[in-house]
Structure formats: C-alpha cells, structure tokens
Design a protein around this motif. Structure first.
Motif, PDB file in Angstrom:
ATOM      1  N   TYR A  25       0.764  -1.072   0.050  1.00  0.00           N
ATOM      2  CA  TYR A  25      -0.004   0.084  -0.120  1.00  0.00           C
ATOM      3  C   TYR A  25       0.898   1.295  -0.092  1.00  0.00           C
ATOM      4  O   TYR A  25       0.676   2.202   0.688  1.00  0.00           O
ATOM      5  CB  TYR A  25      -0.918   0.140   1.128  1.00  0.00           C
ATOM      6  N   GLY A  26       1.850   1.361  -0.994  1.00  0.00           N
ATOM      7  CA  GLY A  26       2.420   2.521  -1.205  1.00  0.00           C
ATOM      8  C   GLY A  26       1.872   3.226  -2.393  1.00  0.00           C
ATOM      9  O   GLY A  26       0.546   2.892  -2.788  1.00  0.00           O
ATOM     10  N   GLY A  27       2.445   4.058  -3.184  1.00  0.00           N
ATOM     11  CA  GLY A  27       1.997   4.792  -4.383  1.00  0.00           C
ATOM     12  C   GLY A  27       1.415   3.856  -5.359  1.00  0.00           C
ATOM     13  O   GLY A  27       0.323   4.197  -5.858  1.00  0.00           O
ATOM     14  N   ALA A  28       2.110   3.004  -5.674  1.00  0.00           N
ATOM     15  CA  ALA A  28       1.486   1.951  -6.950  1.00  0.00           C
ATOM     16  C   ALA A  28       0.423   1.340  -6.467  1.00  0.00           C
ATOM     17  O   ALA A  28      -0.365   1.173  -7.172  1.00  0.00           O
ATOM     18  CB  ALA A  28       2.877   0.990  -7.233  1.00  0.00           C
ATOM     19  N   PRO A  52      -0.575   3.143   5.313  1.00  0.00           N
ATOM     20  CA  PRO A  52       0.092   3.259   4.159  1.00  0.00           C
ATOM     21  C   PRO A  52       1.429   4.203   3.961  1.00  0.00           C
ATOM     22  O   PRO A  52       1.504   4.622   4.928  1.00  0.00           O
ATOM     23  CB  PRO A  52      -1.302   3.848   3.524  1.00  0.00           C
ATOM     24  N   GLY A  53       1.678   4.405   2.638  1.00  0.00           N
ATOM     25  CA  GLY A  53       3.005   5.039   2.372  1.00  0.00           C
ATOM     26  C   GLY A  53       4.076   4.529   1.749  1.00  0.00           C
ATOM     27  O   GLY A  53       4.119   5.025   0.684  1.00  0.00           O
ATOM     28  N   GLY A  54       4.529   3.413   2.352  1.00  0.00           N
ATOM     29  CA  GLY A  54       5.751   2.804   1.657  1.00  0.00           C
ATOM     30  C   GLY A  54       6.871   3.698   1.135  1.00  0.00           C
ATOM     31  O   GLY A  54       6.850   5.061   1.831  1.00  0.00           O
ATOM     32  N   ILE A 237      16.283  -3.140  -1.526  1.00  0.00           N
ATOM     33  CA  ILE A 237      17.351  -2.798  -0.987  1.00  0.00           C
ATOM     34  C   ILE A 237      17.699  -2.800   0.575  1.00  0.00           C
ATOM     35  O   ILE A 237      18.687  -2.689   0.947  1.00  0.00           O
ATOM     36  CB  ILE A 237      17.305  -0.894  -1.390  1.00  0.00           C
ATOM     37  N   MET A 238      16.514  -3.437   1.306  1.00  0.00           N
ATOM     38  CA  MET A 238      16.827  -3.818   2.626  1.00  0.00           C
ATOM     39  C   MET A 238      16.808  -5.226   2.775  1.00  0.00           C
ATOM     40  O   MET A 238      17.023  -5.693   4.049  1.00  0.00           O
ATOM     41  CB  MET A 238      15.327  -3.012   3.599  1.00  0.00           C
ATOM     42  N   ARG A 256      22.352   2.160   2.525  1.00  0.00           N
ATOM     43  CA  ARG A 256      21.276   1.665   2.252  1.00  0.00           C
ATOM     44  C   ARG A 256      20.127   2.810   2.658  1.00  0.00           C
ATOM     45  O   ARG A 256      20.186   3.386   3.940  1.00  0.00           O
ATOM     46  CB  ARG A 256      20.824   0.429   2.838  1.00  0.00           C
ATOM     47  N   HIS A 257      19.231   3.168   1.712  1.00  0.00           N
ATOM     48  CA  HIS A 257      18.361   4.261   2.135  1.00  0.00           C
ATOM     49  C   HIS A 257      17.028   3.972   1.515  1.00  0.00           C
ATOM     50  O   HIS A 257      17.093   3.745   0.396  1.00  0.00           O
ATOM     51  CB  HIS A 257      18.913   5.916   1.653  1.00  0.00           C
ATOM     52  N   GLY A 258      16.059   3.932   2.433  1.00  0.00           N
ATOM     53  CA  GLY A 258      14.547   3.557   1.855  1.00  0.00           C
ATOM     54  C   GLY A 258      13.748   3.085   2.720  1.00  0.00           C
ATOM     55  O   GLY A 258      14.036   3.424   4.009  1.00  0.00           O
ATOM     56  N   ASN A 259      12.625   2.467   2.285  1.00  0.00           N
ATOM     57  CA  ASN A 259      11.724   1.785   3.262  1.00  0.00           C
ATOM     58  C   ASN A 259      12.180   0.651   3.765  1.00  0.00           C
ATOM     59  O   ASN A 259      12.437  -0.240   3.160  1.00  0.00           O
ATOM     60  CB  ASN A 259      10.550   1.732   2.304  1.00  0.00           C
ATOM     61  N   PRO A 260      11.778   0.591   5.029  1.00  0.00           N
ATOM     62  CA  PRO A 260      12.341  -0.750   5.841  1.00  0.00           C
ATOM     63  C   PRO A 260      11.542  -1.940   5.083  1.00  0.00           C
ATOM     64  O   PRO A 260      12.136  -3.250   5.312  1.00  0.00           O
ATOM     65  CB  PRO A 260      11.926  -0.437   7.089  1.00  0.00           C
TER      66      PRO A 260
END
Length: 411
Positions: A25-28, A52-54, A237-238, A256-260
């Motif tokens: 449930y992120g943008g896509a 939500p968010g991702g 990436i995680m 690393r940088h991003g959503n867990p």
C-alpha cells in the motif's frame, strides 16, 4: 518466507475472497486500487506495515512527466514537450536496460498521468525552478530533475523540465501525494488490512495466479483473487542477501536508504510464479555533489587525480560512474570562490588545502604531478568555455584561479 507457491487445486477452503488482491500500500498499490475500484472490481489491499505510504511517502515525489505537447503544468508555463522528444530522452537514459515499448507507452501517456494526479486535488503551483537542485525548495512545481541539460543527453533530446512537485511541499511531496491517494482509496471503497504480509501466491495447474497466502494477526489467511493479484511491494534494498547477490559492488560501498519494507518480497513471489526479474543488477546509487549548485564548478576525481565524468550530471549518474572507479575514494577539487558544504552529504571531509595545486596534491598524498596536470589541462580549456574531455556545459566552466584550493573527500 514460507514456500512461495501453493497449488490452487489443493486449497480446500478460502478464508477471504476478492476480485483483485493488491500486496503493498504505497503509491503504486494505491493507484492500482483506485483504478480497479473505478473499473468496478472489489479490491483488497494487504500492507505488511501498520499504515500506508511505503517508499512514496518517504520521497519528494518528483513525478517525471511530459510528452503530448506538454502536461497541463508545462503548457501553462509556455513549455512545449513533444512525445518524440520525451521518448528520445528516455532512450538515452535507460540505454540497453530500457524496454522500448514501455518507454513509448509512458511517453505517450505521461501527460494524462498529471491530469489524473491533479484530479485527486493535489495542488501544483504554476511556476518553474530553473536552477540546479535535487529538490526545489522554492515552492515551484516544475524543475529539471535529472540529466536533461548535461552531455550527452542534451545532444539526444531538447532539454525540458519534467519534474512535477506538489506545491510548497519541498522534501515532503511524497507525504502530500500519498495523503491524497489514501483519501481516494478510502473514498473508492477499497478494503485494507494492515500488519499483513503476503507469504505465498496460489497458482493453478495452468499457471494462472488465483490468490495468495498472507500472515494476518499471526495466523495464516488464504485469499482467493477472482481477477488477479497485483504485487506492489517495492524493491529489495533492505534485503542484504539479495543486494549481496545482485548488486555486490554497490552494496559494498554504499549506505542503504529507503523503506524498511523493501525486502524484495514481491520480486521473489513473482519469480516463483514464473515471472522474469530483469535489471536486477541496477540500483539508484548517488553522490549528492550538489546542492549548493556552485559546487558544480568543481571537478570530480578518482584516487589517481583523474576526472571521470562531466560534473553537471545528476547525482545518480555521478554515483554510478564513481562506483565504477577502481577504488572507493572519490574527491572534488575546488577553489575558494566556489567552495561550499554539500547539503546532502554529511560525511564529506576536506582532506587538503593549499595556496597552490601542488601543495594540495602533496598534502593529499596524490601521485606526484597528477593533480597539477589535471587542473592545468582543465584550466586551459575552461578559460575558453570548453571541456573537450567530458563536455561540461559552459555555464559551469571556470578555471581554478582563486586560492586557497581544496580537495574534498566523498569516501
């Protein structure tokens, strides 16, 4: 993760049934849910986190759009962007990794995407940021976001600003866009379950995916999807195992940088169902050598004091070229007139300062004469507004004649 495929014919009972099941449930996932509901399908979204968010919510959400003569925002600012020009730029960007049919489809439909997003009630200011930054912090909603004005891209397509940013959002554009998407998902009547992780797909003997298995409330839940399953669970990436396997060089030198939640679940599930994962050796790897924009006047060097790229490129292109150098040590050489602290790279270090290039070279321990030769060659042509080696744009070319000089480490 459990066994990623269950046989449909072996399922005795389904705990839930829906038309379309969306994992993520992120943008896509939100966009897919909105369109599916508009098409009349019953939708169930499963999200493994508690809301939500991702990655969308974590981003500035600079949507790269154009073509068809220009988006409504571009046209309102008097900017024309033909579909062919947009397509040619995409071809130059993606190279051998691009799917020409998909790029063509995107170029032809991108202007409508902006109408779709603005139709959600998201405000976009009718103003252009023409400067150089990763994210415009000026409340402007249109900007150059990539390599449009840099060589060789400016020889393949006319430079056009295509980065569309939600009004007054700065780095929080993703939160603004995601909030509007969530409102639209809820208004459309899509069902949502949080703290729910898809662990397997259900596939029949003909190969069709018929549903999924999820872990909900610490119990296995078997879900039938009458029309299909959509996987929108982000990247990998995680997932340290996957990054070591697919991008070992980048994993070794980058943070690393991003959503867990970017654990690669959807990729692994799709492959298990017979899908093909392509471009797994590619990743967004950057060195944020700007802002401030004046740092573009500097030159990027490897550990042998050799330039390897035109410094007016986007941070992602610089990062990949830097990662291709034989060692991890990357420097910027710059003079006192244009020196500034990079705003997005907290670990930079000034490793040498001197009134002469030779002094900087000696203090940094670079090969004797190497930095002097590089700077002398650069200065000779920069004074004429030329860069015969890498074709940096003339507006960023000035000879280094304002001591003291500095060498900044990006290791």
């Amino acid at each position: 993760m459990m066994k990623p495929i269950r046989r449909y014919e072996d399922v005795a009972r389904f705990d839930k049934v829906t038309d379309i099941l969306i994992a993520g449930y992120g943008g896509a996932g939100a966009c897919a849910a909105i369109e599916a509901r508009r098409g009349g399908s019953e939708v169930l979204i499963l999200e493994w986190s508690s809301g939500p968010g991702g990655s969308t919510a974590l981003s500035a959400c600079e949507m790269y759009l154009g073509g068809s003569g220009g988006t409504r925002l571009q046209k309102d600012l008097g900017i024309e962007d033909t579909t062919e020009n947009f397509y040619n730029y995409l071809l130059a960007c993606f190279g051998d990794c691009g799917d020409e049919a998909r790029m063509r489809a995107f170029a032809e439909g991108a202007a409508e995407h902006f109408d779709w997003v603005e139709g959600l009630g998201i405000k976009y200011n009718r103003s252009l940021f023409s400067g150089r930054d990763v994210v415009a912090m000026t409340a402007d909603s249109l900007m150059f976001t990539g390599n449009e004005r840099a060589y060789p891209f400016n020889t393949k397509a006319k430079p056009v600003p295509r980065g569309h940013l939600a009004a007054n959002a700065n780095h929080d554009g993703g939160k603004v866009v995601m909030a509007a998407l969530v409102r639209a998902v809820e208004a459309a009547g899509a069902n949502r379950i949080f703290d729910a992780r898809v662990t397997a797909l259900i596939q029949d003997d003909q190969g069709r995916v018929r549903g999924a298995v999820a872990r909900i409330d610490n119990a296995e839940t078997i879900i039938e999807a009458r029309q299909g399953v959509i996987l929108t669970t982000g990247g990998f990436i995680m997932n340290e195992e996957m990054t070591r396997r697919h991008i070992p060089r980048l994993a070794a030198v980058g943070r690393r940088h991003g959503n867990p939640g970017d654990k690669g679940d959807g990729i692994l599930l799709g492959v298990a169902a017979g899908g093909h994962a392509i471009n797994m050796g590619e990743a967004f790897f950057d060195i944020a050598h700007y802002p401030p924009a004046k740092l573009t006047f500097g030159i990027m060097l490897n550990d042998k004091a050799q330039r390897f790229i035109n410094e007016d490129v986007y941070i992602g292109r610089l990062g990949i070229y830097a990662a291709q150098q034989l060692t991890d040590q990357i420097y910027m050489f710059i003079d006192n007139k244009h020196f500034g602290r990079p705003e997005y790279v907290p670990n930079t270090e000034v490793v040498a300062v001197g009134e002469t290039v030779e002094e900087v070279e000696r203090e940094a321990g670079l090969p004797e004469g190497a930095l002097q030769q590089t700077v002398a060659y650069y200065n000779k042509y920069a004074a004429k507004g030329e860069d015969p080696l890498f074709h940096k744009a003339p507006e960023w070319l000035e000879p280094f004649v304002n001591p003291p000089f500095a060498l900044v480490s990006y290791k």
